[in-house]
Scaffold this motif. Structure first.
Motif, PDB file in Angstrom:
ATOM      1  N   ILE A 166      -1.856  21.784  -0.524  1.00 58.55           N
ATOM      2  CA  ILE A 166      -1.400  20.535  -1.151  1.00 58.55           C
ATOM      3  C   ILE A 166       0.033  20.228  -0.720  1.00 58.55           C
ATOM      4  N   LEU A 167       0.880  21.260  -0.714  1.00 57.13           N
ATOM      5  CA  LEU A 167       2.277  21.068  -0.308  1.00 57.13           C
ATOM      6  C   LEU A 167       2.363  20.718   1.180  1.00 57.13           C
ATOM      7  N   ALA A 168       1.592  21.406   1.997  1.00 54.60           N
ATOM      8  CA  ALA A 168       1.628  21.159   3.441  1.00 54.60           C
ATOM      9  C   ALA A 168       1.115  19.757   3.774  1.00 54.60           C
ATOM     10  N   ASP A 169       0.108  19.286   3.031  1.00 59.14           N
ATOM     11  CA  ASP A 169      -0.479  17.971   3.298  1.00 59.14           C
ATOM     12  C   ASP A 169       0.319  16.847   2.667  1.00 59.14           C
ATOM     13  N   GLY A 170       1.272  17.184   1.795  1.00 60.66           N
ATOM     14  CA  GLY A 170       2.076  16.148   1.142  1.00 60.66           C
ATOM     15  C   GLY A 170       1.293  15.318   0.150  1.00 60.66           C
ATOM     16  N   ASP A 171       0.359  15.939  -0.561  1.00 58.07           N
ATOM     17  CA  ASP A 171      -0.460  15.200  -1.530  1.00 58.07           C
ATOM     18  C   ASP A 171       0.410  14.529  -2.583  1.00 58.07           C
ATOM     19  N   CYS A 172      -0.028  13.375  -3.034  1.00 57.14           N
ATOM     20  CA  CYS A 172       0.639  12.662  -4.121  1.00 57.14           C
ATOM     21  C   CYS A 172       0.308  13.350  -5.438  1.00 57.14           C
ATOM     22  N   CYS A 173       1.353  13.748  -6.162  1.00 57.88           N
ATOM     23  CA  CYS A 173       1.150  14.469  -7.424  1.00 57.88           C
ATOM     24  C   CYS A 173       1.936  13.855  -8.585  1.00 57.88           C
ATOM     25  N   THR A 174       2.810  12.917  -8.306  1.00 57.31           N
ATOM     26  CA  THR A 174       3.634  12.303  -9.350  1.00 57.31           C
ATOM     27  C   THR A 174       3.666  10.787  -9.160  1.00 57.31           C
ATOM     28  N   ILE A 175       4.027  10.090 -10.221  1.00 59.74           N
ATOM     29  CA  ILE A 175       4.130   8.630 -10.148  1.00 59.74           C
ATOM     30  C   ILE A 175       5.118   8.213  -9.061  1.00 59.74           C
ATOM     31  N   GLY A 176       6.199   8.969  -8.937  1.00 57.47           N
ATOM     32  CA  GLY A 176       7.206   8.636  -7.943  1.00 57.47           C
ATOM     33  C   GLY A 176       6.698   8.729  -6.516  1.00 57.47           C
ATOM     34  N   GLU A 177       5.570   9.427  -6.293  1.00 56.54           N
ATOM     35  CA  GLU A 177       5.012   9.582  -4.946  1.00 56.54           C
ATOM     36  C   GLU A 177       3.902   8.578  -4.644  1.00 56.54           C
ATOM     37  N   LEU A 178       3.572   7.716  -5.624  1.00 53.77           N
ATOM     38  CA  LEU A 178       2.565   6.687  -5.377  1.00 53.77           C
ATOM     39  C   LEU A 178       3.071   5.693  -4.333  1.00 53.77           C
ATOM     40  N   ALA A 179       2.140   5.085  -3.632  1.00 55.51           N
ATOM     41  CA  ALA A 179       2.494   4.094  -2.600  1.00 55.51           C
ATOM     42  C   ALA A 179       2.907   2.761  -3.205  1.00 55.51           C
ATOM     43  N   VAL A 180       2.770   2.624  -4.520  1.00 57.56           N
ATOM     44  CA  VAL A 180       3.271   1.448  -5.240  1.00 57.56           C
ATOM     45  C   VAL A 180       4.225   1.928  -6.320  1.00 57.56           C
ATOM     46  N   ASN A 181       5.073   1.009  -6.797  1.00 63.27           N
ATOM     47  CA  ASN A 181       6.001   1.361  -7.865  1.00 63.27           C
ATOM     48  C   ASN A 181       6.009   0.276  -8.929  1.00 63.27           C
ATOM     49  N   GLY A 182       6.876   0.447  -9.909  1.00 60.12           N
ATOM     50  CA  GLY A 182       6.925  -0.504 -11.011  1.00 60.12           C
ATOM     51  C   GLY A 182       7.245  -1.917 -10.576  1.00 60.12           C
ATOM     52  N   GLU A 183       8.119  -2.071  -9.584  1.00 57.03           N
ATOM     53  CA  GLU A 183       8.477  -3.406  -9.119  1.00 57.03           C
ATOM     54  C   GLU A 183       7.277  -4.109  -8.494  1.00 57.03           C
ATOM     55  N   ASP A 184       6.448  -3.331  -7.797  1.00 56.33           N
ATOM     56  CA  ASP A 184       5.236  -3.910  -7.211  1.00 56.33           C
ATOM     57  C   ASP A 184       4.321  -4.452  -8.306  1.00 56.33           C
ATOM     58  N   LEU A 185       4.190  -3.704  -9.383  1.00 55.11           N
ATOM     59  CA  LEU A 185       3.301  -4.124 -10.459  1.00 55.11           C
ATOM     60  C   LEU A 185       3.877  -5.303 -11.231  1.00 55.11           C
ATOM     61  N   LEU A 186       5.190  -5.297 -11.421  1.00 55.18           N
ATOM     62  CA  LEU A 186       5.830  -6.445 -12.076  1.00 55.18           C
ATOM     63  C   LEU A 186       5.611  -7.711 -11.259  1.00 55.18           C
ATOM     64  N   ALA A 187       5.771  -7.585  -9.952  1.00 55.45           N
ATOM     65  CA  ALA A 187       5.569  -8.746  -9.078  1.00 55.45           C
ATOM     66  C   ALA A 187       4.124  -9.217  -9.097  1.00 55.45           C
TER      67      ALA A 187
END
Length: 388
Positions: free
Chosen positions: A328-349
């Motif tokens: 998981i670490l080697a592949d860079g899997d997304c494990c937290t909200i901060g690692e999502l490809a979208v963020n709060g600003e994207d959702l607000l927009a």
């Protein structure tokens, strides 16, 4: 035997001796040198009084670090040396420090006040090793033994109890029978000692080889942790303090363990790490990617790995989980909200209102990614919450 001294130490010894004073390196630096170890500190003892030390070392910067006890520190460009006048200690009414000291011209009297025989060793190049209490024999035998009567030594300074165990753990030594008996009987006197001093000794002990001592001296560790419990072996996990503390305190709930660490004045980072490890020590962890992603998201990469080591040491088979976490670490899997490809600003927009709904949407998207229901791709994530 000749001990190789740093040049600045040789120079200080020479200048004191040229001024017609006896002078020796003493204590742990002699002990470590005889064991083939590199000393971390160099201490000296001398027949010279503090003012005579300053006169003999004219031109050297001298600090009055413990002048009331005859101790000054010489500061050179190469290093510093603590220099103490031969002394005899008075009574110890507080069980920690002598009420008074008197200076003496006798090296024997100075060495006789020290804690353990392996620390009551002195050396000067023109004299050799001075061993008046069998310290070299105890080094060869690999044992910790008090100078004189153990009850007296520990009664003078109860910190010597935990120091004796720390020396045994770090050197891999046993403890002589009479010294061991005194440690057990006088363990309650550790309550006289500032917890910060106890914590410092305990931390060094735990990161060495403590298992046999934990089993042989439970009364000492119960005094330290204020917990009537049997302490688990810790040497199965890496010698990192938070991991060893978590292993030691695994029988306790996270809250009780944290209370014990708070009493010992451990720093917040150490307490937090131990608390989080113990809080997750029974969390179901099947060898599946989503479960390990959640663990890494909750604890972070290092602490997640530490938890698997801890649970492996406690008897669970975590080899598959450890291998999967590394992938998981080697592949860079997304494990937290901060690692999502979208963020709060994207959702607000995109029209999601700020507040609870925004947070819930991000958490929902993270769960979809963690469970492989969605790839961590911006377009896919934006489309998914619009369609939900």
């Amino acid at each position: 035997m000749e001990i190789l001294l740093p040049g600045y130490v040789q120079e200080l010894l020479h200048r004191l001796q040229v001024a017609n004073h006896e002078a020796y390196i003493v204590g742990g630096c002699v002990r470590d040198s005889l064991l083939g170890r590199t000393p971390h500190d160099w201490d000296m003892t001398t027949s010279a009084l503090p003012e005579q030390i300053k006169s003999a070392l004219s031109g050297v910067r001298i600090l009055d670090t413990g002048i009331q006890h005859g101790t000054v520190t010489a500061l050179t460009d190469q290093g510093e040396v603590e220099i103490t006048t031969y002394r005899v200690d008075g009574t110890y009414s507080d069980g920690r420090r002598p009420d008074s000291v008197s200076f003496t011209r006798s090296l024997r009297e100075d060495l006789a006040r020290r804690d353990f025989t392996i620390n009551a060793l002195a050396y000067a190049p023109n004299v050799g090793v001075v061993d008046l209490f069998g310290g070299r024999e105890d080094l060869q035998a690999g044992q910790i033994r008090c100078v004189g009567q153990p009850e007296q030594r520990f009664g003078e300074d109860a910190l010597r109890i935990i120091r004796g165990l720390r020396f045994a753990a770090t050197l891999g030594f046993s403890i002589e029978e009479k010294t061991a008996a005194a440690i057990r009987s006088l363990a309650p006197t550790l309550q006289r000692i500032a917890v910060e001093r106890l914590q410092a000794e305990l931390s060094r002990l735990l990161c060495a080889h403590p298992d046999s001592l934990l089993a042989a001296y439970p009364e000492v560790f119960q005094q330290l942790f204020r917990q009537p419990m049997q302490f688990l072996p810790v040497e199965g996990v890496a010698a990192r303090l938070h991991l060893r503390l978590a292993r030691l305190l695994a029988p306790l709930c996270a809250e009780d363990a944290d209370a014990a660490l708070e009493y010992l004045r451990y720093d917040n980072a150490t307490r937090r790490a131990v608390r989080r490890l113990l809080a997750h020590q029974k969390t179901p962890l099947p060898p599946e990617r989503p479960a390990l992603r959640r663990l890494r998201g909750a604890l972070g990469s290092e602490l997640a790995g530490d938890l698997l080591l801890l649970r492996q040491d406690l008897g669970e088979d975590m080899q598959l989980q450890q291998a999967l976490l590394q992938k998981i670490l080697a592949d860079g899997d997304c494990c937290t909200i901060g690692e999502l490809a979208v963020n709060g600003e994207d959702l607000l927009a995109a029209g999601i209102p700020a507040g609870k709904q925004l947070g819930n949407t991000l958490q929902w998207l993270l769960e979809q990614v963690i469970t492989d229901a969605l790839p961590n791709q911006r377009s896919c994530l934006l489309q998914a919450f619009r369609s939900a």
